[in-house]
Design a protein around this motif. Structure first.
Motif, short mmCIF file in Angstrom:
data_model
loop_
_atom_site.label_atom_id
_atom_site.label_comp_id
_atom_site.label_asym_id
_atom_site.label_seq_id
_atom_site.Cartn_x
_atom_site.Cartn_y
_atom_site.Cartn_z
N ASP A 91 -23.64 -29.13 114.62
CA ASP A 91 -24.50 -28.88 116.03
C ASP A 91 -24.51 -30.02 117.03
O ASP A 91 -24.04 -31.07 116.49
CB ASP A 91 -25.91 -28.30 115.80
N VAL A 92 -24.83 -29.64 118.48
CA VAL A 92 -25.01 -30.72 119.25
C VAL A 92 -26.30 -31.11 119.11
O VAL A 92 -27.24 -30.62 119.26
CB VAL A 92 -24.69 -30.11 120.68
N ALA A 122 -18.30 -19.52 118.65
CA ALA A 122 -18.60 -19.92 119.95
C ALA A 122 -17.41 -20.67 120.59
O ALA A 122 -16.70 -21.41 120.07
CB ALA A 122 -19.69 -20.76 120.38
N LEU A 160 -18.56 -28.12 124.22
CA LEU A 160 -18.78 -28.25 122.81
C LEU A 160 -17.35 -28.94 122.46
O LEU A 160 -17.52 -29.28 120.85
CB LEU A 160 -19.01 -26.86 122.19
N GLN A 163 -25.70 -21.09 128.83
CA GLN A 163 -24.46 -20.98 129.62
C GLN A 163 -24.43 -21.08 131.07
O GLN A 163 -25.18 -20.56 131.58
CB GLN A 163 -23.48 -20.08 129.22
N ASP A 207 -15.77 -23.11 122.54
CA ASP A 207 -15.77 -24.60 122.83
C ASP A 207 -15.52 -24.98 124.17
O ASP A 207 -15.88 -25.90 124.76
CB ASP A 207 -14.96 -25.33 121.70
N ARG A 243 -21.78 -34.50 119.62
CA ARG A 243 -21.43 -33.61 118.23
C ARG A 243 -20.55 -34.54 117.48
O ARG A 243 -19.56 -35.10 117.78
CB ARG A 243 -20.58 -32.67 119.02
N LYS A 250 -28.36 -25.53 118.68
CA LYS A 250 -27.47 -24.75 117.69
C LYS A 250 -26.28 -24.10 118.30
O LYS A 250 -26.23 -23.58 119.35
CB LYS A 250 -28.31 -23.55 117.09
N VAL A 251 -25.04 -24.18 117.58
CA VAL A 251 -23.82 -23.63 117.88
C VAL A 251 -23.49 -22.54 117.33
O VAL A 251 -23.37 -22.73 116.09
CB VAL A 251 -22.46 -24.78 118.08
#
Length: 430
Positions: free
Chosen positions: A122-123, A176, A204, A145, A178, A116, A171-172
């Motif tokens: 985003d990742v 969210a 994240l 998750q 982390d 990231r 997409k984050v």
């Protein structure tokens, strides 16, 4: 090549930790024929039919058609990717059958690395390839998750030919957490087979910045062992909310070993142990301020040379200009100033030649020369007693008494010395 030497924080999962998604070859239709790259293959119009019928073939690939040799069987040798396409056989003008030929190799197993760029990005998950994938190869990524029963999010990955790698964007959602781990799965498939990458767990809050920008190295006035290094944050990082820490490495040319300075929180650094007069190579890399994630790649190399006192340059130039090559190859000989003095008032050359003669000449030649001189005077007196001939001046142009020296030196003469080895010296008028 990955953007970071280390991937985003992840763990390799055991095979039993989570059920794997099926990752097999893509389904092929009945009229699709699969050929391996470099192999030989034969296409047939029909399995059974009249033997006296002429069958013609036509290949269509990317909107272009090509007539091929006739016959129920169409042999293709050493298949290439360009051979893929639709092959249709005819009897006269009647079409009998169309076959779709795929030329593919089983895909490479993906070795995924996720990172990231910053906390507001985003990742990205990516993996490199050794060779370009076969046309029609599909890469998929699933994210969910961990330890939840929710369905995974599926997304298609893109192949970038210039970088020779697949890239998937995770997409984050805004807000969210982390700290919650995510499970990432990948699958690459085509008609020749499928390959699944190892499942990974990512978080994240682990980021991998891009390298710092605008790295410069400048000299500091009157500081021959110092250099000032400046750089700026990468454009992908918003430093209004999150900071970076930096690491600087440098080396003098042509050395290959770097010195490193860690835990730099500013965008500049003074190097205090630079080598005088040598050009230095400097690079900088960045990491999230609390060490979450991986270091970026090193920045591009920047170079600089410490300040040098102009007087030092002048003195060095003067020193080297006073050195000159001698006949024997020796440099740096300093001549005494007496050698450049003018001759004495009496025209004899002053004390320089006398000192040289006294210090280098042996008294033995003078004894021999004196005896020879007395002998010559006696002969002149004896001849002059007759009174029949006029006396010639001592410095006349008459030939010398001897063309060869009476005595030869036992070794080569020392440079600068005065050597008397022949009576010619005294009777030549010089």
């Amino acid at each position: 090549m990955f953007c970071c030497p280390e991937p985003l924080i992840f763990l390799l999962l055991a095979a039993a930790a989570a059920p794997r998604r099926p990752c097999g070859p893509l389904g092929l239709s009945q009229d699709t024929v699969l050929g391996r790259l470099g192999a030989n293959l034969t296409l047939r119009c029909w399995d059974e039919g009249p033997g006296n019928v002429t069958v013609s073939w036509q290949a269509e690939e990317r909107g272009r058609s090509q007539r091929l040799p006739t016959g129920n069987a169409l042999p293709l040798h050493r298949l290439r990717h360009e051979d893929a396409g639709t092959y249709t056989c005819f009897v006269g003008s009647r079409r009998l059958r169309s076959l779709r030929l795929l030329v593919q190799e089983p895909p490479e197993t993906p070795r995924v690395s996720c990172y990231r760029r910053s906390h507001d990005h985003d990742v990205l998950c990516e993996w490199p390839l050794r060779a370009k994938p076969s046309p029609g190869t599909r890469a998929m990524l699933w994210v969910k998750q961990r330890f939840t029963a929710e369905n995974a999010t599926e997304q298609r990955c893109r192949f970038f030919s210039k970088a020779q790698k697949f890239v998937c964007r995770v997409k984050v959602p805004r807000g969210a957490d982390d700290t919650k781990p995510l499970l990432v799965s990948t699958c690459v498939s085509n008609g020749a087979g499928g390959a699944a990458g190892e499942d990974k767990i990512i978080t994240l809050n682990g980021v991998c910045p891009t390298p710092p920008l605008n790295v410069t190295v400048t000299a500091l006035e009157k500081a021959p062992q110092r250099l000032r290094v400046n750089w700026s944050y990468p454009s992908s990082w918003d430093h209004r909310f999150y900071w970076l820490r930096f690491q600087v490495r440098y080396r003098p040319e042509p050395a290959r070993t770097f010195s490193e300075v860690d835990q730099v929180t500013t965008t500049w650094l003074d190097i205090h142990d630079a080598w005088r007069g040598l050009r230095h190579v400097v690079q900088v890399r960045a990491q999230e301020e609390f060490g979450h994630g991986a270091w970026s790649e090193w920045s591009r190399e920047a170079v600089g040379t410490p300040w040098t006192d102009p007087r030092d340059l002048t003195s060095e130039m003067g020193f080297f200009s006073s050195q000159f090559p001698m006949e024997d190859g020796i440099y740096g000989l300093t001549l005494p100033p007496e050698l450049f003095a003018e001759d004495g008032a009496d025209g004899t050359g002053g004390p320089i030649m006398e000192a040289s003669a006294r210090s280098t000449a042996s008294p033995y030649p003078f004894v021999v020369a004196g005896g020879s001189l007395l002998l010559g005077i006696a002969l002149c007196i004896a001849r002059g007693g007759g009174g029949q001939r006029a006396r010639a001046p001592l410095g006349s142009s008459s030939p010398p008494l001897s063309d060869t020296p009476l005595l030869s030196p036992p070794c080569s003469p020392a440079p600068g010395g005065l050597h008397v080895t022949s009576l010619d010296y005294f009777f030549s008028g010089q």
